[in-house]
Scaffold this motif. Sequence first.
Motif, PDB file in Angstrom:
ATOM      1  N   UNK A   1      -9.521  -0.630 -10.928  1.00  0.00           N
ATOM      2  CA  UNK A   1      -9.001   0.671 -11.332  1.00  0.00           C
ATOM      3  C   UNK A   1      -7.490   0.643 -11.346  1.00  0.00           C
TER       4      UNK A   1
ATOM      5  N   UNK B   1      -5.634   1.922  -8.095  1.00  0.00           N
ATOM      6  CA  UNK B   1      -6.172   3.044  -7.339  1.00  0.00           C
ATOM      7  C   UNK B   1      -7.229   2.444  -6.422  1.00  0.00           C
ATOM      8  N   UNK B   2      -6.831   2.158  -5.195  1.00  0.00           N
ATOM      9  CA  UNK B   2      -7.739   1.416  -4.314  1.00  0.00           C
ATOM     10  C   UNK B   2      -8.745   2.336  -3.652  1.00  0.00           C
ATOM     11  N   UNK B   3      -8.266   3.462  -3.124  1.00  0.00           N
ATOM     12  CA  UNK B   3      -9.164   4.435  -2.520  1.00  0.00           C
ATOM     13  C   UNK B   3      -8.789   5.831  -3.003  1.00  0.00           C
ATOM     14  N   UNK B   4      -9.759   6.594  -3.460  1.00  0.00           N
ATOM     15  CA  UNK B   4      -9.454   7.914  -4.050  1.00  0.00           C
ATOM     16  C   UNK B   4     -10.402   8.997  -3.516  1.00  0.00           C
TER      17      UNK B   4
ATOM     18  N   UNK C   1       0.833  -1.199   0.000  1.00  0.00           N
ATOM     19  CA  UNK C   1       0.000   0.000   0.000  1.00  0.00           C
ATOM     20  C   UNK C   1       0.871   1.254   0.000  1.00  0.00           C
ATOM     21  N   UNK C   2       0.330   2.296  -0.570  1.00  0.00           N
ATOM     22  CA  UNK C   2       0.989   3.596  -0.488  1.00  0.00           C
ATOM     23  C   UNK C   2      -0.056   4.681  -0.333  1.00  0.00           C
ATOM     24  N   UNK C   3       0.289   5.747   0.369  1.00  0.00           N
ATOM     25  CA  UNK C   3      -0.648   6.865   0.536  1.00  0.00           C
ATOM     26  C   UNK C   3       0.019   8.143   0.070  1.00  0.00           C
TER      27      UNK C   3
ATOM     28  N   UNK D   1       0.961  -0.932   5.775  1.00  0.00           N
ATOM     29  CA  UNK D   1       0.629  -2.356   5.799  1.00  0.00           C
ATOM     30  C   UNK D   1       0.838  -3.001   4.425  1.00  0.00           C
TER      31      UNK D   1
ATOM     32  N   UNK E   1      -8.396   2.405   4.547  1.00  0.00           N
ATOM     33  CA  UNK E   1      -7.745   2.172   3.249  1.00  0.00           C
ATOM     34  C   UNK E   1      -8.756   1.928   2.133  1.00  0.00           C
ATOM     35  N   UNK E   2      -9.904   1.350   2.468  1.00  0.00           N
ATOM     36  CA  UNK E   2     -10.924   1.079   1.448  1.00  0.00           C
ATOM     37  C   UNK E   2     -10.352   0.310   0.269  1.00  0.00           C
TER      38      UNK E   2
ATOM     39  N   UNK F   1      -5.124   6.129  -1.694  1.00  0.00           N
ATOM     40  CA  UNK F   1      -4.471   4.873  -1.337  1.00  0.00           C
ATOM     41  C   UNK F   1      -4.304   4.050  -2.607  1.00  0.00           C
ATOM     42  N   UNK F   2      -3.049   3.839  -2.984  1.00  0.00           N
ATOM     43  CA  UNK F   2      -2.777   3.001  -4.149  1.00  0.00           C
ATOM     44  C   UNK F   2      -2.103   1.719  -3.687  1.00  0.00           C
ATOM     45  N   UNK F   3      -2.289   0.676  -4.458  1.00  0.00           N
ATOM     46  CA  UNK F   3      -1.675  -0.600  -4.113  1.00  0.00           C
ATOM     47  C   UNK F   3      -0.909  -1.144  -5.306  1.00  0.00           C
TER      48      UNK F   3
ATOM     49  N   UNK G   1      -5.926  11.406   1.810  1.00  0.00           N
ATOM     50  CA  UNK G   1      -5.011  10.400   1.292  1.00  0.00           C
ATOM     51  C   UNK G   1      -5.626   9.531   0.199  1.00  0.00           C
TER      52      UNK G   1
ATOM     53  N   UNK H   1     -11.358   2.507  -5.790  1.00  0.00           N
ATOM     54  CA  UNK H   1     -11.495   3.951  -5.652  1.00  0.00           C
ATOM     55  C   UNK H   1     -12.657   4.355  -4.754  1.00  0.00           C
TER      56      UNK H   1
END
Lengths: 409, 409, 409, 409
Positions: free
Chosen positions: B362, A364-367, A310-312, B292, B225-226, A374-376, A372, B259
Amino acid sequence: MPKTAFKADLSRAPEQAKIKTHNRWHPDIPMVEMFRPGDEFRVECFDWTGGQITNNDSANDVRDVDLTRVHYLSGPFGVEGAEPGDILVVDLLDVGALPESPWGFTGIFARENGGGFLVDHFPKARKAIWDFHGIYCTSRHVPNVRWAGIIHPGLIGTLPSRELLERCNKREAELIATDPNRVPPLAVPPYADTALMGQMTDKKAQDAAKEAWRTVPPREHGGNCDIKNLSRGSRVYFPVYVKGAGLSMGDIHWSQGDGEITFCGAIEMAGFLDIGIDLIKDGVNKYGLVNPIFQPSPIEPHFSEYLVFEGISVDEKSGKQFYLDAHVAYRRACLNAIEYLKKFGYSGEQAYVLLGTAPVEGRISGIVDIPNACCTLAIPTEIFDFDIRPNASGPTRSVTAGVDVVATS
Amino acid sequence: MPKTAFKADLSRAPEQAKIKTHNRWHPDIPMVEMFRPGDEFRVECFDWTGGQITNNDSANDVRDVDLTRVHYLSGPFGVEGAEPGDILVVDLLDVGALPESPWGFTGIFARENGGGFLVDHFPKARKAIWDFHGIYCTSRHVPNVRWAGIIHPGLIGTLPSRELLERCNKREAELIATDPNRVPPLAVPPYADTALMGQMTDKKAQDAAKEAWRTVPPREHGGNCDIKNLSRGSRVYFPVYVKGAGLSMGDIHWSQGDGEITFCGAIEMAGFLDIGIDLIKDGVNKYGLVNPIFQPSPIEPHFSEYLVFEGISVDEKSGKQFYLDAHVAYRRACLNAIEYLKKFGYSGEQAYVLLGTAPVEGRISGIVDIPNACCTLAIPTEIFDFDIRPNASGPTRSVTAGVDVVATS
Amino acid sequence: MPKTAFKADLSRAPEQAKIKTHNRWHPDIPMVEMFRPGDEFRVECFDWTGGQITNNDSANDVRDVDLTRVHYLSGPFGVEGAEPGDILVVDLLDVGALPESPWGFTGIFARENGGGFLVDHFPKARKAIWDFHGIYCTSRHVPNVRWAGIIHPGLIGTLPSRELLERCNKREAELIATDPNRVPPLAVPPYADTALMGQMTDKKAQDAAKEAWRTVPPREHGGNCDIKNLSRGSRVYFPVYVKGAGLSMGDIHWSQGDGEITFCGAIEMAGFLDIGIDLIKDGVNKYGLVNPIFQPSPIEPHFSEYLVFEGISVDEKSGKQFYLDAHVAYRRACLNAIEYLKKFGYSGEQAYVLLGTAPVEGRISGIVDIPNACCTLAIPTEIFDFDIRPNASGPTRSVTAGVDVVATS
Amino acid sequence: MPKTAFKADLSRAPEQAKIKTHNRWHPDIPMVEMFRPGDEFRVECFDWTGGQITNNDSANDVRDVDLTRVHYLSGPFGVEGAEPGDILVVDLLDVGALPESPWGFTGIFARENGGGFLVDHFPKARKAIWDFHGIYCTSRHVPNVRWAGIIHPGLIGTLPSRELLERCNKREAELIATDPNRVPPLAVPPYADTALMGQMTDKKAQDAAKEAWRTVPPREHGGNCDIKNLSRGSRVYFPVYVKGAGLSMGDIHWSQGDGEITFCGAIEMAGFLDIGIDLIKDGVNKYGLVNPIFQPSPIEPHFSEYLVFEGISVDEKSGKQFYLDAHVAYRRACLNAIEYLKKFGYSGEQAYVLLGTAPVEGRISGIVDIPNACCTLAIPTEIFDFDIRPNASGPTRSVTAGVDVVATS
């Protein structure tokens, strides 16, 4: 095997070829040949540098590559009946290496030469060579990995219309104008000197070259999308902007990680594509098409085990908080993965090259979770010949010592 | 079924529960219970709004939701022997809905209430309700789709250290300071009034609440993190920042698209998690952990057919060129997909909700081809009960007419 | 969660339950309840032995199990409007363990008690107990493996018509007559003494029991198919033979290998099914249905790495050549796999149990190359916590010593 | 591309080639060339009939094929250091069609010529021709389907030892003796007249031919296993029986369904294999190897939607009950699928050919539920250009009318 509509003679520079490639996009580049909907044909392509990079153990050629000349495209191929507003349906029936060239390369570009996604961490020119073994690849510079390539063209698209040409030139020029002396630059403007305009010649070619697009970015016509899943077996739907459509392609990759992060980041190679074409009349309007869309291939490898980083969107150096910035978040995910891989014995450069070339998934996991993004980044664990999963005793240095990606000399 | 360590009584507001949830992060929140490495336990969770959204046909509750109160977290659960620098290994052995609550909701937040990823296009509050049928979900507001949920906690993480608490508070405050009156805001600062501090009480809780993190963003400890793939069956590795680790969780999603683009974008629900825990002593150092990492689940659905939409970093309204901006590129990919889906009869809002809830992928496909980032959004075609792939005759209006996501009244 | 139409009270023997199960098939067994197409309901089921096997460390109960009493089926459930010739569409919306019973068992049956696929090699009663951890299972008797169950009913089907009842009774009697004293028997004829006929009572039940089918084999109505892929999330199409269809089910498996080779070979458990029903009127004729057909579930685990064992139709003891006999070929593939697994430290009985319970794929690979059928058995390598793939240095004894499947006492 | 160790000149009969193929197995066939562990090389192969079948619209050639001449194998290739008891590790690095021969054929053999799995239903010679389009195939004789081939050698194995040679000859002779005049025969004994013994010549060859194995069945050395998953990208472990191992191969299939049920049932073609070799010394003993084992390829297509047909071991004509007979059960599953496909407009012969060529999964699902074996046949629904799943309105005749597999003239 369908008939070969475009031949790439790797024994000499593409500039010397009889049927000329083009390394710019322009509405007026003449069609190499016309096809009919339903036709199939083979297209050979030079590697994206047109042979500037060689299979040796020095990164001097990566350092010295002339990036104004790159992306020697095969085409454009015309389609009878294609008109602006249609959709050109392109089947990538097959993509592969040329028998005489069963190898590829990956470069880390120096900051002076455009750099890559992690240029601040890896500012110097480096190179890795990959050998193909049937469907698999290995590298003498990045040991202990082996995987099946998701072979794809980094670059494929239709000729732009004049309107699109001008619109994009304008918007890119405006961006450049915000910081014209930046190194690396924000974008690359038209540049006539090294332009190859295909079968267009003389004064007409010289004039067109002054306004023709550089091939670096993807645009609404497709172009240099560098999408690893637009691979052998996929079907792509392109908007048609000019009469005859004009499909060109090149920059073939044996394999690439999402993001193609080292810039010359895929496993770059010369190769061939078997193409099938069809038309959806008035398709752009029917389907509301802006950019190309596609259906991926049924033979993409499906890995069942991944390790995901994960990265933020917090800058790694300053600790500065960015607002939903997926670029920063993905960079952090990549850096996290690199630090992890180093624990097993890879150099940072080797790990960087791995992320750019192996079939890693960048998501792009959370945008929306302010501030933040959150990309994985998901690495298939099966490409390694040792177990990279965490365990109680900690990582074992499993990477063959004494080899590394190569530097300049 | 392991013993239930945390009970969520959905029949009353979480504020009234005996064992209190927490909706802030702070190093000093007391552990609800201590466990040993190797233990397994069940945790029940309220939906992220703690019951503010109801199963009806008006979006008034979405419009009126108090976002300072949200993320009612179950925990923190302590682990004997866990110390800062360790890795807490968390098995998400199972995640599911509560028997008494077999439904979920998706909201589009109004601009005044934070908005979502496409707030400029969909600025008003909307709601869709989803019903669960075993492993599948359907919605009376988004017809003609059905899929198996990739059930996951939107939010799970360990307690931050004081150092981390202060560092993040500082960087977020600096971001807010650049545009403090922005609507929606750039980030959300500590806010004591509606803070729930778990088992912490009185003056101590009031003081801590003033500096405690809001739960909106993911941070180095995990948090919100979603990530849709951090799902039932996955194994997650968290950095430990405080003695005992302190694992908390909530915001369970039946399903989410990469996302979580409508912000309240997943299929939100109350539910349970079965948790297994273990430790890697000194793991942060051993593996170079910053954020994480995790291994995804073997029972994620693997779709074999997708339709993939590309987007590039050019603003849709102004046509302005952005520099390798994956945020803009993904927005364009989403908008392209929405326009496409509208051709089959979905409203824009329905399509928006679909992208936020269905298992869409995504991806950051290209992030080095200056100036355009290229992002892709892949929709599994099998979730629809009609064929969404392009064909020569054009799209057929296949979506059941007369239903839509619900508006405010 | 849909309403529970059938309750299994595990605290007492199924013979004592208020709503009776049935362990025979007969056209006249009364419906427990009528449903309408479109309805959904939950069905609880006893384990196939109705509680005869307990969670302990002796195989005495496996040795002593009364096989004339087994398959305590829940149902039959009627469907309004269903008539002979229709297709009953059954959605297995969910299948799972009961909260109060998070464990299962696998038995090797002694020769005297029916034996299993490899009875000549493993003639004695043995037992293994499995514990469930969310979606995963482990066993204290079969160490070093862990996997996600493909949970499914071993037995599900519609009531037979009188014509089908008599036809099958006749053909099975003819088979038995060819070797009536064989141990184990070739087939099992009707047997009234231990018959449970559901809600049918008195003289009527006694008479029907004399001709009612035993539940052991699958037949044209479905029944004891023991197909691991007919799992949670799948949709099954059953022929309807009687008015109201009459759907019954039981024998739930947490997991099973293709073939269910130890006979009591799956991970057997009590559990529940969430069922959705629908009708295709006159479907048998429309689609030419003879046996049930089905669509498997999207959440079956997809393993990417297998080790595959081949077997051919040559008897392992005598070396005798059989003609295209897939039974013999699959037995050889199983035996080959067992010998292989023993090299890593498993006992033969442990390996046998593993092949019966883990999600192994048993395939008829070649069935025309006279005289050898070629069958293959594919074991997913990821279920082991050590590497089972061949390498140059040979197998390492990796299996935890000192534990084994349990024997009789 | 590795060096070509064996060249197949398709312009003339294999009998006329300079480097001779062999169509029998015998310990003394000389090695074509020696390689070292770690080497890679390319092998070209004739189609299994050596060009007897042509790309036309008559099945006369299928009717007239001489089956005593078939399986023109390329090899044997020797491995330095290989000794009996070792394991020969063979990487099928790539398998593909020859550029000059982008097509394949499927035959239904007449009863007089060996027949196929369903010979009682389809006793006459038929043929279908397939065209390759990159990774996909289509047929002018079987319309409305298109899929990506799982390309594999039907036949690959090591030279047998004298002991194995004699043992198999004996057991097969004993089987034949039980019904020596059966049509089709139970097995095929040595037959010297049409034997090709590779580089073995004169008297020695004539003598060896009298005892050399026919190539039809798979045996302990591998051979004609016809396993579709032993495909490009897989790794196979063969027992070594003679000094140098002696690896030979041929009978390349573009695609095959499990069972290869029409006998000439795959999409048969000439082609090439890229082979990598290695050794595990004393591996047979270390791993308890009897038959070959293998790891399948990461690029096998993973379909997510199947329609699955069940079959049980009851004869379709007489209604006779068989005892756990997987052969009969799989035949019933195949027949059930054929009847189903006919409802959409396919002829029985087209459906038969489809099951033999498409990537269908044939599974031994239950093999212990006396007296019925339960086999399943899973067809990936995505290979059709129409929806084959059942629905309330019944099947639509979607298959292009007026074309069929071709008959004799």
